[in-house]
Design an enzyme around this catalytic site. Structure first.
Site, PDB file in Angstrom:
ATOM      1  N   GLY A  38       0.878  -1.171   0.000  1.00  0.00           N
ATOM      2  CA  GLY A  38       0.000   0.000   0.000  1.00  0.00           C
ATOM      3  C   GLY A  38       0.913   1.217   0.000  1.00  0.00           C
ATOM      4  CE  LYS A  39       0.578   3.857  -5.753  1.00  0.00           C
ATOM      5  NZ  LYS A  39       1.696   2.992  -6.131  1.00  0.00           N
ATOM      6  CG  ASN A 180       4.359   9.446 -12.356  1.00  0.00           C
ATOM      7  OD1 ASN A 180       3.491  10.130 -12.908  1.00  0.00           O
ATOM      8  ND2 ASN A 180       4.135   8.210 -11.967  1.00  0.00           N
ATOM      9  N   GLY A 217      11.661   8.687 -13.735  1.00  0.00           N
ATOM     10  CA  GLY A 217      12.100   7.306 -13.979  1.00  0.00           C
ATOM     11  C   GLY A 217      13.619   7.243 -14.112  1.00  0.00           C
ATOM     12  CB  ALA A 244       7.714  -0.085  -2.437  1.00  0.00           C
ATOM     13  CB  ALA A 245      11.380   2.231  -6.565  1.00  0.00           C
ATOM     14  N   GLY A 246       9.164   4.290  -5.709  1.00  0.00           N
ATOM     15  CA  GLY A 246       8.648   5.662  -5.614  1.00  0.00           C
ATOM     16  C   GLY A 246       8.242   6.005  -4.186  1.00  0.00           C
ATOM     17  CG  ASP A 247       5.206   3.813  -2.371  1.00  0.00           C
ATOM     18  OD1 ASP A 247       4.644   4.795  -2.885  1.00  0.00           O
ATOM     19  OD2 ASP A 247       4.793   2.644  -2.492  1.00  0.00           O
TER      20      ASP A 247
HETATM   21  O1  RIB Z   1       3.608   1.660  -4.713  1.00  0.00           O
HETATM   22  C1  RIB Z   1       3.549   0.274  -4.532  1.00  0.00           C
HETATM   23  C2  RIB Z   1       2.261  -0.112  -3.885  1.00  0.00           C
HETATM   24  O2  RIB Z   1       1.187   0.168  -4.754  1.00  0.00           O
HETATM   25  C3  RIB Z   1       2.116  -1.588  -3.575  1.00  0.00           C
HETATM   26  O3  RIB Z   1       2.650  -1.912  -2.319  1.00  0.00           O
HETATM   27  C4  RIB Z   1       0.635  -1.853  -3.734  1.00  0.00           C
HETATM   28  O4  RIB Z   1      -0.013  -2.218  -2.560  1.00  0.00           O
HETATM   29  C5  RIB Z   1       0.065  -0.585  -4.338  1.00  0.00           C
HETATM   30  O5  RIB Z   1      -0.607   0.183  -3.414  1.00  0.00           O
END
Ligand code: RIB
Length: 299
Positions: A38-39, A180, A217, A244-247
């Protein structure tokens, strides 16, 4: 100064595949991994691993209690996460291909069961100057933004995943955008040929009171505010899983600002942490610790 991440908590089901499944096709996967995602949860994890005092707010079902345990183990405060009886936890079906790329199907579940009463109770615990980090995977975003703005919280919006709801939000209340090119283009309604730096300038014109972090990117990212405009190169690595790289980038950037680092240093450590995350499988488990992000030797 505290940071509240009001966002999604998902159970990620990641299927390792050779290629993404096509219309009408049935394929086998090489592996199935289940982890916290989840973000919202990922960005809280990045904030915590980068050393910030982070509070997470949101909703899960009974099946998501293990996510709270994982978050607490990472040092995230979870008292503002409500466990709901009638709804299941949000989840994501993720395909992770041999190039490390992914594609994702979301099921909102409890992430869409946030009430204005919950938002009121949570936001009342925060005060002027505290940071609020939001993404686009929960309901009631507009209500939360308006109330946070009234309370003079600093609002950071990562409008991901982008949809038309974002365009209806009071975006002039946002202090930081982390987004992005596709998200930027949709917010600006710009032409397809508008490129990275030009787009960052357009965003700065449209939101003169906000700081802009535009991720490009493989071409790195751009930072723009009223006084500064610069580019941050990407750290090159062999991608295993980009989930999850962006997160990781977003959480690290905010945590670095909270530590008092200048925007240029915050962008650099965020780029380093995101590159490390790409070399590891999974969403939240791929986020590195601050010390590692600082000292990692890139090839
Ligand atoms: O940004 C990655 C996330 O997007 C994942 O962990 C997925 O749950 C979605 O929310």
């Amino acid at each position: 100064m505290k940071v509240l991440c009001y966002g999604s908590l998902n159970i990620d089901f990641t299927y390792e595949v050779d290629h993404f499944v096509q219309k009408g096709e049935t394929i086998s996967s090489q592996a199935l991994r289940t982890c916290g995602g989840g973000k919202g949860l990922n960005q809280s994890t990045a904030l915590a691993k980068a050393g910030a005092e982070v509070y997470h707010a949101g909703c899960v079902g009974e099946d998501g209690r293990f996510l709270l345990e994982q978050m607490e183990a990472s040092g995230i405060h979870t008292e503002y996460v409500t466990v709901l009886r009638e709804v299941r936890t949000g989840n994501a079906i993720i395909q992770n291909d041999r190039d490390g790329d992914n594609c994702i199907i979301l099921y909102g579940g409890a992430n869409h069961a946030i009430t204005s009463a919950q938002a009121d109770a949570v936001l009342d615990a925060f005060e002027a100057g505290d940071f609020l980090l939001l993404q686009n995977e929960i309901n009631h975003l507009e209500y939360i933004i308006r109330k946070a703005h009234e309370k003079k919280l600093k609002i950071i919006l990562n409008p991901s995943p982008m949809d038309e709801k974002i365009l209806g939000l009071p975006l002039e209340m946002v202090d930081y955008f982390v987004l992005n090119e596709i998200e930027a283009c949709q917010i600006l309604g710009c032409r397809a040929e508008t490129q990275g730096e030009e787009m960052a300038k357009l965003l700065r014109e449209r939101f003169p009171a906000a700081a802009i972090v535009l991720t490009l990117g493989g071409d790195g990212s751009v930072y723009a505010d009223r006084e500064q405009f610069f580019r941050q190169p990407v750290y090159r690595v062999k991608a295993v899983d980009t989930t999850a790289a962006g997160d990781t980038f977003t959480g690290y950037f905010i945590a670095a600002l909270l530590k008092g680092l200048a925007a240029a240093q915050a962008m650099d450590i965020a780029a380093r942490a995101a590159a490390i995350a790409v070399t590891r499988k999974g969403a939240s488990p791929s986020v590195p610790e601050w010390a590692e992000a600082e000292s990692f030797l890139f090839p």
